[in-house]
Design a protein around this motif. Sequence first.
Motif, short mmCIF file in Angstrom:
data_model
loop_
_atom_site.label_atom_id
_atom_site.label_comp_id
_atom_site.label_asym_id
_atom_site.label_seq_id
_atom_site.Cartn_x
_atom_site.Cartn_y
_atom_site.Cartn_z
N CYS A 127 -7.22 -21.31 -33.61
CA CYS A 127 -7.20 -20.08 -34.41
C CYS A 127 -6.74 -18.91 -33.54
O CYS A 127 -7.03 -18.85 -32.35
CB CYS A 127 -8.59 -19.76 -34.95
SG CYS A 127 -9.10 -20.78 -36.33
N ALA A 128 -6.03 -18.01 -34.17
CA ALA A 128 -5.59 -16.78 -33.51
C ALA A 128 -6.34 -15.63 -34.18
O ALA A 128 -5.89 -15.10 -35.19
CB ALA A 128 -4.08 -16.62 -33.62
N ALA A 129 -7.49 -15.31 -33.65
CA ALA A 129 -8.34 -14.28 -34.24
C ALA A 129 -7.68 -12.90 -34.16
O ALA A 129 -7.17 -12.51 -33.11
CB ALA A 129 -9.69 -14.24 -33.53
N TRP A 130 -7.67 -12.21 -35.28
CA TRP A 130 -7.10 -10.86 -35.37
C TRP A 130 -8.18 -9.85 -35.00
O TRP A 130 -9.29 -9.89 -35.53
CB TRP A 130 -6.59 -10.62 -36.78
CG TRP A 130 -6.05 -9.25 -37.01
CD1 TRP A 130 -6.62 -8.26 -37.76
CD2 TRP A 130 -4.81 -8.72 -36.52
NE1 TRP A 130 -5.81 -7.15 -37.76
CE2 TRP A 130 -4.70 -7.41 -37.00
CE3 TRP A 130 -3.81 -9.24 -35.72
CZ2 TRP A 130 -3.61 -6.61 -36.71
CZ3 TRP A 130 -2.73 -8.43 -35.42
CH2 TRP A 130 -2.63 -7.14 -35.91
N HIS A 131 -7.86 -8.92 -34.10
CA HIS A 131 -8.81 -7.91 -33.66
C HIS A 131 -8.37 -6.51 -34.07
O HIS A 131 -8.77 -5.53 -33.45
CB HIS A 131 -8.98 -7.99 -32.14
CG HIS A 131 -9.59 -9.28 -31.69
ND1 HIS A 131 -10.94 -9.48 -31.64
CD2 HIS A 131 -9.02 -10.44 -31.32
CE1 HIS A 131 -11.19 -10.71 -31.23
NE2 HIS A 131 -10.04 -11.32 -31.03
#
Length: 168
Positions: free
Chosen positions: A93-97
């Motif tokens: 997963c590429a977590a959005w911050h």
Amino acid sequence: MFNCRICTENPFGGGGGGEKKKAPKKADKKQRGGGFHPRTKEQARDLVQQYMGCVTDRAKHEFGGDAAIAKALEAVLPYIDENVDPIFLPETCAAWHGSLDAQGAPSVMMVKPGKTEQEETNVLRLLAFIFADEASFEILARMERTVPYTMECGDPTCINLTHIHLPE
């Protein structure tokens, strides 16, 4: 379906084609919350240069060239942990911050092609527009624009293109 000169397989594999894909790994605690390490501007520029080999002709035409695409990508990359890659690392997963829109989808403020004012832009739709091959993009374009994409990983803040669920 995904015709990147660098990638060897379709990042949208698993949806719509009958093939089964493994469940993606969720982002670990290091990639979330207090463990977030944003990219520097130099790191973002370097990664954008790697991405440019995967940009579609559709995106080049609509954005008017590589410089505008690079600017859009450089607006997105600071909100993704430096240890995560939403294009080249399909299994994580590429977590959005960054910001979320009213529907809870990752968003960024940018000037869209043909516009003069900044406006809220859905990050996944932007990345799909830039990188998805025509067949995948046609499926995504038919989906309701006001509803966030369903993610295979179950994380609505994940922006990994391979995690977008393509309907049958």
